[in-house]
Each structure stands twice: as structure tokens, then as C-alpha cells.
Design a protein around this motif. Structure first.
Motif, PDB file in Angstrom:
ATOM      1  N   SER A   1       3.367   7.990   1.954  1.00 37.04           N
ATOM      2  CA  SER A   1       4.124   6.762   1.694  1.00 37.04           C
ATOM      3  C   SER A   1       5.344   6.672   2.600  1.00 37.04           C
ATOM      4  O   SER A   1       5.640   5.608   3.158  1.00 37.04           O
ATOM      5  CB  SER A   1       4.531   6.676   0.220  1.00 37.04           C
ATOM      6  OG  SER A   1       5.446   7.695  -0.125  1.00 37.04           O
TER       7      SER A   1
ATOM      8  N   ARG B   1       0.840  -1.199   0.000  1.00 33.08           N
ATOM      9  CA  ARG B   1       0.000   0.000   0.000  1.00 33.08           C
ATOM     10  C   ARG B   1       0.877   1.252   0.000  1.00 33.08           C
ATOM     11  O   ARG B   1       0.613   2.221  -0.718  1.00 33.08           O
ATOM     12  CB  ARG B   1      -0.928   0.001   1.214  1.00 33.08           C
ATOM     13  CG  ARG B   1      -1.914   1.163   1.235  1.00 33.08           C
ATOM     14  CD  ARG B   1      -2.913   1.017   2.375  1.00 33.08           C
ATOM     15  NE  ARG B   1      -3.914   2.072   2.324  1.00 33.08           N
ATOM     16  CZ  ARG B   1      -3.756   3.278   2.866  1.00 33.08           C
ATOM     17  NH1 ARG B   1      -2.631   3.563   3.514  1.00 33.08           N
ATOM     18  NH2 ARG B   1      -4.702   4.187   2.769  1.00 33.08           N
ATOM     19  N   GLY B   2       1.949   1.228   0.796  1.00 32.66           N
ATOM     20  CA  GLY B   2       2.869   2.357   0.807  1.00 32.66           C
ATOM     21  C   GLY B   2       3.548   2.558  -0.531  1.00 32.66           C
ATOM     22  O   GLY B   2       3.691   3.690  -1.018  1.00 32.66           O
TER      23      GLY B   2
ATOM     24  N   TRP C   1      12.922   6.271  -1.420  1.00 32.34           N
ATOM     25  CA  TRP C   1      12.127   7.493  -1.270  1.00 32.34           C
ATOM     26  C   TRP C   1      13.029   8.725  -1.259  1.00 32.34           C
ATOM     27  O   TRP C   1      12.798   9.692  -1.990  1.00 32.34           O
ATOM     28  CB  TRP C   1      11.303   7.421   0.009  1.00 32.34           C
ATOM     29  CG  TRP C   1      10.299   8.526   0.127  1.00 32.34           C
ATOM     30  CD1 TRP C   1       8.998   8.501  -0.256  1.00 32.34           C
ATOM     31  CD2 TRP C   1      10.526   9.841   0.662  1.00 32.34           C
ATOM     32  NE1 TRP C   1       8.396   9.719  -0.005  1.00 32.34           N
ATOM     33  CE2 TRP C   1       9.312  10.551   0.559  1.00 32.34           C
ATOM     34  CE3 TRP C   1      11.644  10.477   1.209  1.00 32.34           C
ATOM     35  CZ2 TRP C   1       9.184  11.877   0.989  1.00 32.34           C
ATOM     36  CZ3 TRP C   1      11.519  11.800   1.634  1.00 32.34           C
ATOM     37  CH2 TRP C   1      10.293  12.484   1.527  1.00 32.34           C
TER      38      TRP C   1
ATOM     39  N   ILE D   1       1.006   4.052  -3.038  1.00 36.47           N
ATOM     40  CA  ILE D   1       0.779   5.481  -2.810  1.00 36.47           C
ATOM     41  C   ILE D   1       1.982   6.289  -3.288  1.00 36.47           C
ATOM     42  O   ILE D   1       1.842   7.378  -3.860  1.00 36.47           O
ATOM     43  CB  ILE D   1       0.479   5.743  -1.324  1.00 36.47           C
ATOM     44  CG1 ILE D   1      -0.873   5.119  -0.955  1.00 36.47           C
ATOM     45  CG2 ILE D   1       0.472   7.239  -1.021  1.00 36.47           C
ATOM     46  CD1 ILE D   1      -1.173   5.133   0.526  1.00 36.47           C
ATOM     47  N   GLY D   2       3.180   5.740  -3.081  1.00 33.62           N
ATOM     48  CA  GLY D   2       4.375   6.415  -3.573  1.00 33.62           C
ATOM     49  C   GLY D   2       4.409   6.484  -5.088  1.00 33.62           C
ATOM     50  O   GLY D   2       4.795   7.507  -5.674  1.00 33.62           O
TER      51      GLY D   2
ATOM     52  N   ASP E   1       0.683  12.506  -1.062  1.00 29.16           N
ATOM     53  CA  ASP E   1       0.902  11.075  -1.253  1.00 29.16           C
ATOM     54  C   ASP E   1       2.347  10.700  -0.938  1.00 29.16           C
ATOM     55  O   ASP E   1       2.617   9.653  -0.337  1.00 29.16           O
ATOM     56  CB  ASP E   1       0.580  10.672  -2.692  1.00 29.16           C
ATOM     57  CG  ASP E   1      -0.881  10.310  -2.900  1.00 29.16           C
ATOM     58  OD1 ASP E   1      -1.623  10.204  -1.903  1.00 29.16           O
ATOM     59  OD2 ASP E   1      -1.285  10.128  -4.064  1.00 29.16           O
TER      60      ASP E   1
END
Length: 232
Positions: free
Chosen positions: A94, A74-75, A118, A78-79, A90
Motif C-alpha cells: 500500500s 486499491r492502495g 500510513w 490493501i492498507g 500488504d
């Protein structure tokens, strides 16, 4: 506007799909994100697959709150949406998910790898000053998480292989470190298909790294990372 290219551990399972048709059968969030990152022919299709991955993750989490795999994917989803829609909210959401996973288990190599992605991806897309000011992305945080992921990942090809791609993309002048990781990946065991794929990726950039040609290695690495061939 924000446009990072988050490196999702899950999406790297699709490296072999770079030359595959866009129409694929995908059921799990991980499979859906693989298709989005490597097989979608355009942004609209990628976003549709990302939306399906979020829905699938939410369904799993409704049945099994706290499920690690569903939370991670899910993370990642969203990223990915942050990249394609240029959404700061978003992007921050994330990172919060990844940091919570790392706090729950500091020895979670996957969590460390996506945290590294990230930070380093935001800097790659925006430049250090803008990424730091707009999002709080930091080169040192990304590099620390990347090294930690490799150290925690064990004797497998996946972690040094992905680290080599990210390292040479970050700075094509840092050939020595990227080559060390790529060489490690090239000779490491491949207990899973994911490890086999990352060994192939490492082997793809090794010829240029061995010649000291960081620019060519970086160009190849970019194509092997998520959305590397998305044109719009």
C-alpha cells in the motif's frame, strides 16, 4: 505482528455513517471502503467489503490502466486489509502505491494525506521503534506529509479537519497545532459533502482542544477515524 490503522482519504467520506445501519448500498471502491471502515459490524464483514473494493478497483484498472481514483482506492483497500490481517507485505504494498502516486504528482494532496496516515498510524499502533524497524515508518515523514497535504489542499475544511484528528491522536500534548487545524476546518468552506463531514469532526474535538484537554480530544478523534468503533 503488524497492525496499522491506515487513514484513507476515501473512507473519511463515511464519518456520518458512524451511527448508520451496517447494511448499505455501495458500488464504487470508495463507497465500499467507507462502509468497511465505518459501518461494518465486525472484522469479517469489513474484510468482505475490502475484498469487494479491491475487485472493483482491479476491474476499473483493467479497463483504464493508471486510473488515479481506482489506484488510490486499491492502495487504501490493501492498507485496510493489512490492518485487519496484520500483513506486513500488504502494508508495504500500500505504501508503494501511495508513493508512486505522489511521485507522479507531487502536488497531489490526497496522496500526501494517505502517506501521512500510513506512517503515523503504524507508529500509533506499534510504537516508534517497532514501526521503524519492521516497516520503515517514520514520525518525521508522516508529519511532513501531513503538513504538505494541508498546504496543498486549498481553502477547504477536509484537509485541516483530518489533520487535526491525526495530530491530536499522535500526541495529545500537541494541543496548539491540533487546535489551529481544527479552528481552520471549523471556518473553512465546505464545497463537497466530504468537507462538511470533516468540519463536523473538527467541531467535535474543538471543545476539548479549547480547554487544553488533549486526552479527551484524542479519545474522540480515535472514534472518528477508520475502524474507530470496530470491537474485534
Amino acid at each position: 505482528m503488524y497492525r496499522p490503522t491506515l487513514i484513507a482519504v476515501s473512507a473519511m467520506t463515511g464519518l456520518s455513517a458512524l451511527a448508520a445501519p451496517a447494511a448499505v448500498m455501495a458500488d464504487t471502491p470508495r463507497e465500499l471502503l467507507t462502509a468497511a471502515a465505518f459501518q461494518a459490524p465486525d472484522k469479517a464483514r469489513a474484510l468482505a467489503l475490502i475484498g469487494q473494493a479491491i475487485t472493483a478497483s482491479d476491474k476499473i484498472l483493467a479497463a483504464r490502466p493508471g486510473d488515479h481514483e481506482a489506484t488510490l482506492q486499491r492502495g487504501v483497500a490493501i492498507g485496510y486489509r493489512a490492518k485487519l490481517t496484520r500483513s506486513r507485505s500488504d502494508a508495504r504494498t500500500s505504501l508503494g502505491i501511495f508513493e508512486r502516486l505522489a511521485a507522479q504528482n507531487p502536488r497531489d494532496a490526497e496522496a500526501q494525506m494517505v502517506i501521512a496516515g500510513w506512517h503515523l498510524d503504524a507508529i500509533d499502533q506499534l510504537g516508534g521503534l517497532v514501526a521503524r524497524t519492521a516497516l520503515g515508518a517514520k514520525t518525521q515523514a508522516g508529519e511532513t506529509a501531513l503538513s504538505r497535504a494541508v498546504a496543498l489542499g486549498g481553502d477547504r475544511a477536509f484537509y485541516p479537519g483530518l489533520a487535526a484528528l491525526m495530530q491530536i491522536r499522535k500526541d495529545h500534548g500537541q494541543v496548539a497545532q491540533a487546535r489551529r487545524w481544527a479552528e481552520d476546518a471549523a471556518t473553512a468552506p465546505t464545497p463537497t459533502p466530504l468537507d462538511t463531514l470533516m468540519k463536523r469532526a473538527a467541531l467535535a474535538i474543538l471543545p476539548a482542544l479549547r480547554k487544553g484537554d488533549g486526552k479527551s480530544a484524542a479519545a474522540t478523534a480515535r472514534k472518528l477515524l477508520p475502524f474507530g468503533k470496530l470491537t474485534d
